[in-house]
Design a protein around this motif. Structure first.
Motif, PDB file in Angstrom:
ATOM      1  N   ASP A 175      -6.778  -6.968  -7.727  1.00 49.52           N
ATOM      2  CA  ASP A 175      -6.422  -6.110  -6.595  1.00 49.52           C
ATOM      3  C   ASP A 175      -4.910  -6.159  -6.366  1.00 49.52           C
ATOM      4  OD1 ASP A 175      -7.710  -4.744  -3.986  1.00 49.52           O
ATOM      5  OD2 ASP A 175      -5.952  -5.916  -3.417  1.00 49.52           O
ATOM      6  N   SER A 176      -4.347  -7.367  -6.487  1.00 44.42           N
ATOM      7  CA  SER A 176      -2.912  -7.539  -6.246  1.00 44.42           C
ATOM      8  C   SER A 176      -2.062  -6.909  -7.339  1.00 44.42           C
ATOM      9  CB  SER A 176      -2.575  -9.021  -6.144  1.00 44.42           C
ATOM     10  OG  SER A 176      -3.169  -9.541  -4.991  1.00 44.42           O
ATOM     11  N   SER A 177      -2.643  -6.706  -8.533  1.00 45.92           N
ATOM     12  CA  SER A 177      -1.843  -6.124  -9.612  1.00 45.92           C
ATOM     13  C   SER A 177      -1.360  -4.718  -9.235  1.00 45.92           C
ATOM     14  CB  SER A 177      -2.621  -6.104 -10.936  1.00 45.92           C
ATOM     15  OG  SER A 177      -3.726  -5.233 -10.839  1.00 45.92           O
ATOM     16  N   VAL A 182       4.443  -0.772  -6.309  1.00 43.78           N
ATOM     17  CA  VAL A 182       5.262  -0.435  -5.134  1.00 43.78           C
ATOM     18  C   VAL A 182       6.322  -1.474  -4.790  1.00 43.78           C
ATOM     19  CG1 VAL A 182       3.689   1.127  -3.925  1.00 43.78           C
ATOM     20  CG2 VAL A 182       3.395  -1.329  -3.677  1.00 43.78           C
ATOM     21  N   ILE A 183       6.319  -2.600  -5.503  1.00 39.51           N
ATOM     22  CA  ILE A 183       7.244  -3.672  -5.116  1.00 39.51           C
ATOM     23  C   ILE A 183       8.699  -3.182  -5.099  1.00 39.51           C
ATOM     24  CG2 ILE A 183       7.370  -4.707  -7.445  1.00 39.51           C
ATOM     25  CD1 ILE A 183       7.351  -6.654  -4.138  1.00 39.51           C
ATOM     26  N   LYS A 184       9.019  -2.283  -6.042  1.00 39.11           N
ATOM     27  CA  LYS A 184      10.403  -1.779  -6.098  1.00 39.11           C
ATOM     28  C   LYS A 184      10.763  -1.005  -4.826  1.00 39.11           C
ATOM     29  CE  LYS A 184       8.969   2.202  -8.903  1.00 39.11           C
ATOM     30  NZ  LYS A 184       7.550   1.964  -8.604  1.00 39.11           N
ATOM     31  N   ASP A 185       9.740  -0.406  -4.176  1.00 37.96           N
ATOM     32  CA  ASP A 185      10.020   0.336  -2.937  1.00 37.96           C
ATOM     33  C   ASP A 185      10.012  -0.576  -1.717  1.00 37.96           C
ATOM     34  OD1 ASP A 185       9.865   2.608  -4.535  1.00 37.96           O
ATOM     35  OD2 ASP A 185       7.703   2.772  -4.229  1.00 37.96           O
ATOM     36  N   CYS A 186       9.658  -1.857  -1.936  1.00 42.48           N
ATOM     37  CA  CYS A 186       9.467  -2.758  -0.793  1.00 42.48           C
ATOM     38  C   CYS A 186      10.596  -3.755  -0.628  1.00 42.48           C
ATOM     39  CB  CYS A 186       8.164  -3.553  -0.966  1.00 42.48           C
ATOM     40  SG  CYS A 186       6.711  -2.561  -0.745  1.00 42.48           S
ATOM     41  N   ARG A 187      11.660  -3.629  -1.445  1.00 43.74           N
ATOM     42  CA  ARG A 187      12.728  -4.646  -1.404  1.00 43.74           C
ATOM     43  C   ARG A 187      13.270  -4.826   0.017  1.00 43.74           C
ATOM     44  NH1 ARG A 187      15.611  -6.356  -5.541  1.00 43.74           N
ATOM     45  NH2 ARG A 187      14.634  -6.197  -7.559  1.00 43.74           N
ATOM     46  N   SER A 188      13.415  -3.728   0.744  1.00 46.08           N
ATOM     47  CA  SER A 188      14.010  -3.812   2.084  1.00 46.08           C
ATOM     48  C   SER A 188      13.141  -4.639   3.030  1.00 46.08           C
ATOM     49  CB  SER A 188      14.238  -2.416   2.650  1.00 46.08           C
ATOM     50  OG  SER A 188      12.995  -1.800   2.840  1.00 46.08           O
ATOM     51  N   VAL A 189      11.845  -4.714   2.732  1.00 49.23           N
ATOM     52  CA  VAL A 189      10.941  -5.482   3.592  1.00 49.23           C
ATOM     53  C   VAL A 189      11.318  -6.966   3.564  1.00 49.23           C
ATOM     54  CG1 VAL A 189       8.505  -6.183   3.862  1.00 49.23           C
ATOM     55  CG2 VAL A 189       9.059  -3.828   3.224  1.00 49.23           C
ATOM     56  N   SER A 207       2.768 -13.193  -5.041  1.00 53.52           N
ATOM     57  CA  SER A 207       4.005 -13.983  -5.005  1.00 53.52           C
ATOM     58  C   SER A 207       4.710 -13.987  -6.353  1.00 53.52           C
ATOM     59  CB  SER A 207       3.706 -15.412  -4.569  1.00 53.52           C
ATOM     60  OG  SER A 207       3.585 -15.428  -3.177  1.00 53.52           O
ATOM     61  N   ARG A 208       3.943 -13.958  -7.435  1.00 49.69           N
ATOM     62  CA  ARG A 208       4.583 -13.907  -8.760  1.00 49.69           C
ATOM     63  C   ARG A 208       5.379 -12.601  -8.899  1.00 49.69           C
ATOM     64  NH1 ARG A 208       2.175 -18.118 -11.709  1.00 49.69           N
ATOM     65  NH2 ARG A 208       0.063 -18.328 -10.902  1.00 49.69           N
ATOM     66  N   SER A 213      10.675 -10.213  -8.870  1.00 48.78           N
ATOM     67  CA  SER A 213      11.493  -9.075  -8.484  1.00 48.78           C
ATOM     68  C   SER A 213      12.682  -9.495  -7.601  1.00 48.78           C
ATOM     69  CB  SER A 213      10.584  -8.083  -7.764  1.00 48.78           C
ATOM     70  OG  SER A 213      11.280  -7.057  -7.216  1.00 48.78           O
ATOM     71  N   LEU A 214      12.511 -10.605  -6.835  1.00 48.61           N
ATOM     72  CA  LEU A 214      13.573 -11.081  -5.937  1.00 48.61           C
ATOM     73  C   LEU A 214      13.887 -12.546  -6.276  1.00 48.61           C
ATOM     74  CD1 LEU A 214      11.825  -9.563  -2.824  1.00 48.61           C
ATOM     75  CD2 LEU A 214      14.024  -8.790  -3.642  1.00 48.61           C
ATOM     76  N   PRO A 215      14.693 -12.779  -7.317  1.00 52.83           N
ATOM     77  CA  PRO A 215      14.909 -14.142  -7.818  1.00 52.83           C
ATOM     78  C   PRO A 215      15.581 -15.084  -6.820  1.00 52.83           C
ATOM     79  CG  PRO A 215      16.184 -12.519  -9.086  1.00 52.83           C
ATOM     80  CD  PRO A 215      15.390 -11.755  -8.106  1.00 52.83           C
ATOM     81  N   ASN A 216      16.218 -14.540  -5.766  1.00 49.99           N
ATOM     82  CA  ASN A 216      16.869 -15.423  -4.785  1.00 49.99           C
ATOM     83  C   ASN A 216      15.952 -15.821  -3.638  1.00 49.99           C
ATOM     84  OD1 ASN A 216      19.240 -15.454  -6.226  1.00 49.99           O
ATOM     85  ND2 ASN A 216      19.895 -13.503  -5.294  1.00 49.99           N
ATOM     86  N   LEU A 217      14.734 -15.321  -3.663  1.00 52.04           N
ATOM     87  CA  LEU A 217      13.783 -15.647  -2.591  1.00 52.04           C
ATOM     88  C   LEU A 217      12.906 -16.818  -3.043  1.00 52.04           C
ATOM     89  CD1 LEU A 217      12.718 -14.524   0.197  1.00 52.04           C
ATOM     90  CD2 LEU A 217      11.015 -13.264  -1.137  1.00 52.04           C
TER      91      LEU A 217
END
Ligand code: SAH
Length: 357
Positions: A175-177, A182-189, A207-208, A213-217
């Motif tokens: 389900d999470s796949s 949409v992760i690319k559209d969610c960066r601002s979140v 989380s993976r 996608s956000l290596p500093n998080l």
């Protein structure tokens, strides 16, 4: 001749058809189950073009005598929009071939995203049997139909039943796949945050995706010990076994995907209060990010409304949860001490809800 002559009878026959359609909805579900069991979505895909009935039988390694059975199974599934038919040139002429639709494309096993494991787990008797107990449960004192069917709650059943536990976790991962889309559209979140705890994050599928996608998080997955045992930490992703009702690690933001819908209002308020404590050090900048269904009866189109209401009864059947309307979500947030929220319906059946202290 009276104007209304025959109208009442026609209405009754229409009502009979409507009733039978709902009685036999389960036949549609079981045909889908058998198509998965026979691996038909992958067979059609590997064929490389729409597959004729004789070709399908041969790929299924089935006796041609079964031809009319497979034809009838496929006719129903085509009618339901799960497969389609199209003309394919064969020799001098052309024949009808079966093709995938957007829905059955999601059922290919080795594709990302694939909902095959999700659908497979939902057809498991551990889930189907409690749904047959709804009536008995309503006249009993059991907490859920799942207890009526299995003599214990869902989470206990999972911890004691290795095969179903594995299927359930695979279902959640599949389900999470869809999040990949949409992760690319969610960066601002996630902007402005250094740390995130994915509460009830399962095997860490979401989380993976986020941590890659956000290596500093810095991402932490909190889940029950038997779910996260033996999972390997990586540079900005770690796994913690625990109980969200007891304690949630401190972070700038908390993610709750498909968690709160499995719990009663009272339990949700308890978890949300713990989340508020966990993000307290970030002050007003902290955030709880929820991915779950928001029922919007007026706006949802028919298929979407069906899916949301089915999920709601599923939550009533297997756990003590529910799918909620916006005003029901709002009540939980205010009761847990949050001040405002924002709902964005970007995940199809599910919405993104950002909740602020
Ligand atoms: N967020 C994941 C999994 C959702 S299923 C996803 O969307 O893919 C709900 C998750 O909550 C399961 O992994 C379950 O093990 C976890 N869970 C249930 N009770 C919990 C508790 N008390 N503390 C922490 N996690 C819990």
């Amino acid at each position: 001749m009276a104007i209304n002559e025959g109208k009442e009878e026609a209405e009754l026959f229409q009502a009979q058809a409507h009733l039978y359609k709902h009685v036999f909805n389960f036949i549609g579900s079981m045909c889908l189950k058998s198509a998965l069991q026979l691996n038909i979505p992958d067979i059609i895909h590997s064929h490389g073009r729409p597959i004729t009935l004789p070709e399908l039988l041969s790929a299924l390694q089935m006796d041609p005598a079964k031809s009319s059975y497979v034809y009838r199974l496929m006719r129903l599934l085509v009618h339901s929009g799960l497969f389609s038919t199209t003309k394919v040139p064969i020799g001098e002429g052309e024949e009808e071939g079966y093709d995938l639709t957007p829905s059955s494309r999601l059922l290919r096993k080795d594709n990302v995203p694939s909902l095959f494991p999700f659908v497979q787990a939902m057809f498991h008797p551990a889930i189907v049997h409690p749904s047959e107990c709804l009536g008995d449960w309503l006249s009993s004192n059991e907490p859920t139909p799942f207890h009526t069917a299995h003599g214990m709650g869902f989470w206990d059943y999972l911890s004691q039943n290795e095969e179903f536990n594995r299927l359930f976790n695979q279902a959640m991962i599949s389900d999470s796949s869809m999040m990949n889309l949409v992760i690319k559209d969610c960066r601002s979140v996630f902007e402005g945050f250094n740390s995130l705890v994915d509460v009830g994050g399962g095997k860490g599928a979401v989380s993976r995706i986020i941590s890659t996608s956000l290596p500093n998080l810095q991402c932490t997955v909190l889940d029950l010990p038997h779910v996260v045992e033996n999972l390997q930490d990586s540079r900005n992703l770690k796994f913690v076994g625990g109980d969200m009702f007891q304690s949630i690690p401190t972070a700038d933001a908390i993610l709750l995907k498909l968690v709160l819908h499995a719990y009663s209002d009272e339990d949700c308020v308890k978890v949300l209060r713990k989340c508020k404590e966990a993000i307290a050090s970030k002050g007003k900048e902290g955030k709880v990010i929820i991915i779950d269904i928001v029922i919007n009866e007026k706006k949802d189109e028919h298929d979407l409304k069906d899916a949301k209401l089915f999920f709601d009864v599923l939550m009533m059947t297997v756990v003590t949860g529910r799918e909620r309307e916006e005003k029901e979500w709002e009540k939980l947030f205010l009761e847990a001490g949050f001040s405002h929220y924002k709902i964005t319906p970007i995940f199809g059946v599910r919405s993104l809800i950002e909740v602020y202290p």
